[in-house]
Design an enzyme around this catalytic site. Structure first.
Site, short mmCIF file in Angstrom:
data_model
loop_
_atom_site.label_atom_id
_atom_site.label_comp_id
_atom_site.label_asym_id
_atom_site.label_seq_id
_atom_site.Cartn_x
_atom_site.Cartn_y
_atom_site.Cartn_z
N GLU A 100 7.72 -44.55 32.80
CA GLU A 100 8.59 -44.58 33.90
C GLU A 100 8.65 -46.17 34.62
O GLU A 100 9.56 -46.47 35.19
CB GLU A 100 8.31 -43.81 34.98
CG GLU A 100 7.46 -42.56 34.84
CD GLU A 100 8.13 -41.41 34.27
OE1 GLU A 100 8.98 -40.92 34.85
OE2 GLU A 100 7.58 -40.76 33.22
N ALA A 119 0.09 -39.96 27.72
CA ALA A 119 -0.80 -40.94 26.91
C ALA A 119 -2.29 -40.73 27.47
O ALA A 119 -3.16 -40.87 26.63
CB ALA A 119 -0.39 -42.50 26.91
N PRO A 143 1.05 -52.02 21.85
CA PRO A 143 1.85 -52.88 22.16
C PRO A 143 3.47 -52.75 21.76
O PRO A 143 4.36 -53.16 22.51
CB PRO A 143 1.35 -54.04 22.06
CG PRO A 143 0.24 -54.05 21.03
CD PRO A 143 -0.24 -52.54 20.95
N ARG A 168 -4.95 -49.94 30.15
CA ARG A 168 -4.92 -50.12 28.68
C ARG A 168 -3.42 -49.93 27.95
O ARG A 168 -2.80 -48.79 28.17
CB ARG A 168 -6.14 -49.17 27.95
CG ARG A 168 -6.00 -49.22 26.54
CD ARG A 168 -7.01 -48.26 26.11
NE ARG A 168 -8.39 -48.73 26.49
CZ ARG A 168 -9.26 -48.92 25.37
NH1 ARG A 168 -8.87 -48.87 24.06
NH2 ARG A 168 -10.31 -49.31 25.97
N ILE A 169 -3.00 -50.69 26.96
CA ILE A 169 -1.89 -50.38 26.36
C ILE A 169 -2.33 -49.83 24.88
O ILE A 169 -3.02 -50.67 24.12
CB ILE A 169 -1.13 -51.54 26.17
CG1 ILE A 169 -0.71 -52.28 27.85
CG2 ILE A 169 0.19 -51.43 25.31
CD1 ILE A 169 0.14 -51.11 28.31
N PHE A 216 14.26 -37.63 29.18
CA PHE A 216 14.30 -38.23 30.52
C PHE A 216 13.95 -37.40 31.78
O PHE A 216 14.49 -37.77 32.54
CB PHE A 216 15.26 -39.14 30.40
CG PHE A 216 15.57 -39.85 29.02
CD1 PHE A 216 14.83 -40.90 28.74
CD2 PHE A 216 16.69 -39.74 28.44
CE1 PHE A 216 15.06 -41.54 27.39
CE2 PHE A 216 16.91 -40.18 27.26
CZ PHE A 216 16.19 -41.11 26.78
N GLY A 259 -0.40 -45.23 31.49
CA GLY A 259 1.07 -44.55 31.27
C GLY A 259 2.02 -45.47 31.33
O GLY A 259 2.08 -46.26 32.60
#
Lengths: 168, 744
Positions: B713, B514, B640, B636-637, B245, B710
């Site tokens: 966060e 990502a 999911p 874009r994911i 984190f 991304g």
């Protein structure tokens, strides 16, 4: 003479195997597993009994292995995350954790799984709220809590189905 | 890139799942090289001063103790502070562990005990006695605020606020005004795995360093520089990271001390921090924000004045982007902001999940809620009324912003339209029920990244890049990307991460992995395909259909097309035909000229709308979060399933921010005193309700090569404010300090 030069006999059964050695009395069950037996699946997250990452089963009950001195539980049967898959097949709780995406970093996961297995034995599984309450000794900083509850519920409902099947 | 999705976008289970649920995944403190010594760190109990004498005679008498390393007997390390700079770009003079006898912060390492067993090292560490000359210190944030300043050299990622209009004049003229000081307590990352390092001394004298880090190549560069080694002498590995984190963005002192000791003792060593020691390095800075908002009677924002301060150490100038978010996200003709840092005698504050935005967006969204109420307008309607379709601070268009959709879908899912406006008006039995909402915003970033794709005789596709999967799902989404790009089933793909020896990848953080590593893997796989086709085309003994343009790679095999549709060839056979054992391609994804121009012309962000229900016991003042809905617009994911977990995880941490987490300073000694999980509360199972995550459809070809923004966060941003705003709605009381503890 310091405490470290004393050694006390320690005899346990760990994941079905007998273990015996003379250990300094200050060795915790957690450090015995991780540092002397290379069973690093059991995790150290606080060493204070506050996070649950080190949860293992001792004589079938969930305990925080960081709070137990290895020499204080002679002849006990210890089960760790490495000891629950059988014949290369994952324990249903392990599979449910994967299916429900019940972890991210994976560090609290062995403790969550061991705790969840004991929870089913204890029977604190009547509602999501009850499961949450009785899993609250296992912290997860990635926040996989929803997935963990879902995984436990999956295993519970599968058990119920199996029991119903047997009854029929 | 035009991607037809058979793998990308599927809710695939984590490919590292079996390793993690069986305890086989190896974390930093888990390799066990022969002859390894255990190191336990002794920390300074004072905040500022100088070591006078170290008494280690008693400690050295503990059987099994090999060495006690201090600034007096350590081997050579780099002299100058610049050699200890890491890639994070915090200006100032980095802390140099065991450099000399001077104490800069409470918890600073002053000695490390090395012993044959952990128990001996721990016992001996308790016997080390140190005399100090104590110098004055300040650990009080209010006092530090009087010394606030703007660093002359700013952090590389610092975005200076850009004012517009005349905010002071517009505020004076506004019909509706709100003003207040908002505060966020310092927080500690507290990943479940404590920071740890295991150093293996290889036969050739080089060091293999297993470290809990988010950037193996950054740690490699740091160690090489700080310990005067060549990069060839240090390899850093972190295949599994038990959360971070942000705590693993910079090299933590354990990695320096362990490697220094391995150099000194020529033996393998392990240094694991204790949970209390996890409060002696990185933390999210304490922050105050003075926010003044002015609006006209029709609820149109006219003025926004934001002044923010975060704390830093005496030796480094940590900076965060906390004041800019409202200026970017709201259409308000007059706006200004100011930012400073306040120095304390502590370790340097640092980036923690959504650094800057977690603080700035949440505090601002609490102020926005106050203004909506001052205007008498529904908080969702107020945000829509003042919605900006552009980056209003830079007057720049955006690559995409589906926040309107997120607000609409989130509100619909939550049932927001059944809400009664009046605070305290929704009861359920004796409990007060409150509904609150907020929006979130975070940068969508893309960093140059390299990846390698290799096809072996076993017919498996091997992907490698020096990315770190800290629980983010990187292994899984990169496998999905490779499957898609190469035409390979997922179970025939191996992903190798977490090793400084692999192709270059920036430190994991900022939600850019990502988009960046994904693009690199995509390119490398396409390049490998092209190579394979070309090799086959040159190959005389390959079947003729496989030598033409009309061959396709699908499901992990080559197939003919049209009249040759029945023909196929396994990848192992294809490779054999080419006469090669392996075929390999390495590519680097970078913005390129077009990308750079686009970055200058368009701003890029992820957005979200968060809705929350709380129940407050009016007698006990306890707050329970009973529902959370987060609608996220993040391009874009990739997956999911893992993406929703990422968002939920951040919402859990934001719940901690709103209600639980607060590192309390013992100002007399300058130490965070609640340094354990019993006193620093993070949310537990019973604190967290079922949370719903919606991903809003947002097509964005410009933001990154795969259209990915991304999601690491964004779940932090807005969630704490939604909880705070729900508490107001339940109770009618405004709390401007996080965490909110109404009963305390």
């Amino acid at each position: 003479m310091t405490r470290e030069s004393v050694a006390v006999p320690c005899r346990l059964q760990i994941n079905g195997q007998d273990y015996s050695a003379d250990l300094p009395p200050s060795v915790t069950l957690l450090d015995l597993l991780r540092e002397r037996l290379d069973l690093t699946g059991t995790k150290k997250g606080c060493d204070h009994g506050q996070c649950g990452a080190c949860t293992v089963l001792v004589d079938g009950k969930r305990v925080k292995s960081c709070l137990i001195l290895a020499v204080s539980i002679p002849d006990s049967v210890v089960t760790t995350i490495e000891g629950i898959a059988q014949d290369g097949r994952l324990h249903p709780m392990q599979q449910a954790f994967i299916d429900a995406d019940a972890f991210q970093c994976g560090y609290c996961t062995p403790g969550q799984i061991m705790s969840a297995i004991a929870l089913l034995e204890e029977g604190h599984i009547h509602s999501r709220a009850e499961i949450r309450e009785f899993m609250s000794g296992n912290l997860c900083r990635c926040g996989a809590y929803n997935g963990i509850i879902n995984a436990i519920e999956q295993v519970v409902s599968r058990q119920h189905r199996n029991q119903a099947g047997e009854a029929a | 890139m035009n991607v037809i999705s058979t793998h990308i976008g599927q809710p695939v289970s984590r490919i590292d799942g079996v390793a993690k649920v069986t305890g086989q995944a190896k974390y930093a403190a888990e390799p066990h090289p022969p002859g390894m010594l255990y190191g336990v760190v002794v920390n300074s109990p004072i905040a500022h001063g100088r070591i006078e004498t170290i008494h280690d005679t008693g400690a050295r008498q503990v059987p099994g103790v090999i060495e006690i390393m201090t600034h007096l007997n350590r081997p050579h390390a780099a002299l100058f502070e610049k050699s200890y700079m890491d890639g994070l770009g915090v200006p100032g003079a980095p802390y140099r562990p065991l450099h000399d006898g001077e104490i800069h912060f409470n918890g600073q390492p002053v000695a490390v005990v090395f012993a044959e067993t952990f128990e001996a090292a721990r016992e001996a560490a308790m016997l080390v006695r140190v005399d100090y000359e104590r110098w004055p210190h300040n650990a009080n944030f209010e006092v530090a605020l009087h010394q606030k300043y703007m660093p002359s050299k700013t952090r590389s990622n610092y975005v200076p606020p850009k004012p517009r209009g005349d905010a002071a004049a517009a505020y004076a003229l506004s019909a509706v005004k709100t003003e207040g000081r908002y505060h966020l307590a310092p927080e500690h990352h507290n990943p479940m795995e404590m920071h740890a390092t295991t150093v293996i001394v290889e036969d050739d004298g080089t060091f293999t360093v297993w470290d809990k880090t988010q950037g193996p190549q950054a740690v490699q560069a740091y160690l090489a520089s700080a310990l005067s080694l060549s990069k060839d002498q240090v390899r850093v590995r972190n295949p599994y990271v038990g959360g971070a984190f942000g705590s693993g963005l910079r090299a933590v002192y354990n990695v320096f001390l362990a490697t220094l000791a391995a150099k000194m003792l020529k033996r393998a060593v392990r240094v694991t921090l204790t949970r209390p020691q996890m409060f002696t390095h990185a933390f999210r800075p304490e922050a105050v924000m003075d926010i003044a908002l002015g609006a006209s009677r029709d609820s149109t924002l006219q003025s926004m004045i934001v002044k923010g301060v975060t704390d830093t150490s005496r030796f480094e100038h940590n900076m965060e982007n906390i004041v800019i978010w409202g200026l970017i996200n709201y259409r308000c003709p007059n706006a200004t902001a100011d930012y400073k840092v306040a120095p304390r005698d502590t370790y340097t504050s640092s980036d923690m999940r959504a650094p800057g935005a977690a603080t700035g967006v949440n505090l601002l969204e609490m102020a926005i809620d106050e203004m909506a109420y001052a205007c008498g307008m529904d908080p969702l309607a107020f945000r829509l009324h003042n919605y900006s379709d552009i980056d209003a601070m830079h007057d720049m268009p955006l690559t995409s912003k589906a926040l309107r959709d997120a607000m609409a879908q989130g509100a619909q899912h939550f049932g927001w339209h059944d809400r009664s406006m009046i605070p305290g008006s929704m009861r359920d039995g004796r409990e007060l029920v409150g509904w609150g909402m907020a929006t979130g915003i975070w940068d969508a970033m893309f960093s140059p990244t390299s990846a390698r794709a290799r096809l072996g005789q076993d017919g498996r596709l091997h992907i490698a890049t020096a990315a770190s999967d800290i629980g983010t799902g990187t292994y899984t989404i990169l496998a999905q990307t490779a499957a898609e790009a190469f035409g390979m089933p997922l179970d025939r793909i191996d992903i190798e991460l977490g090793d400084s020896a692999l192709p270059e990848c920036p430190t994991e953080g900022g939600s850019w992995t990502a988009a960046s590593a994904g693009a690199a893997v995509w390119l490398a796989c396409h390049s490998l395909r092209t190579k394979l086709f070309a090799a086959l085309a040159r190959c005389k003994n390959a079947p003729s259909w496989a030598r033409q343009d009309s061959v396709k790679l699908e499901g992990g095999a080559l197939h003919g097309m049209n009249e040759n549709a029945q023909d196929s060839l396994s990848l192992s056979d294809a490779l054999s035909l080419t006469g090669q054992d392996v075929l390999e391609a390495e590519e680097t994804a970078k913005p390129g000229l077009r990308g750079k121009i686009s970055q200058m012309r368009k701003a890029r962000f992820t957005h979200s709308a968060v809705f929350c229900e709380v129940r407050v016991d009016p007698e006990l003042d306890t707050v329970r979060v009973t529902r959370l809905v987060n609608a996220v617009a993040a391009g874009r994911i990739m997956n999911p399933k893992t993406a929703a977990s990422q968002i939920r995880g951040a919402m859990v941490m934001a719940t901690g921010m709103a209600l639980h987490e607060e590192s309390l300073m013992d100002e007399r000694v300058g130490r965070f005193m609640n340094h354990n999980f019993a006193e620093y509360h993070i949310p537990a199972h019973a604190d967290i309700p079922d949370m719903d995550v919606l991903f809003v459809n947002e097509h964005d070809d410009e933001v990154s090569p795969l259209g990915v923004k991304g999601i690491g966060e964004i779940g932090m941003c807005g969630t704490a404010a939604a909880i705070a705003n729900a508490i107001f709605h339940a109770t009618g009381r405004r709390y401007r300090n996080l965490p909110i503890m109404p009963g305390a």
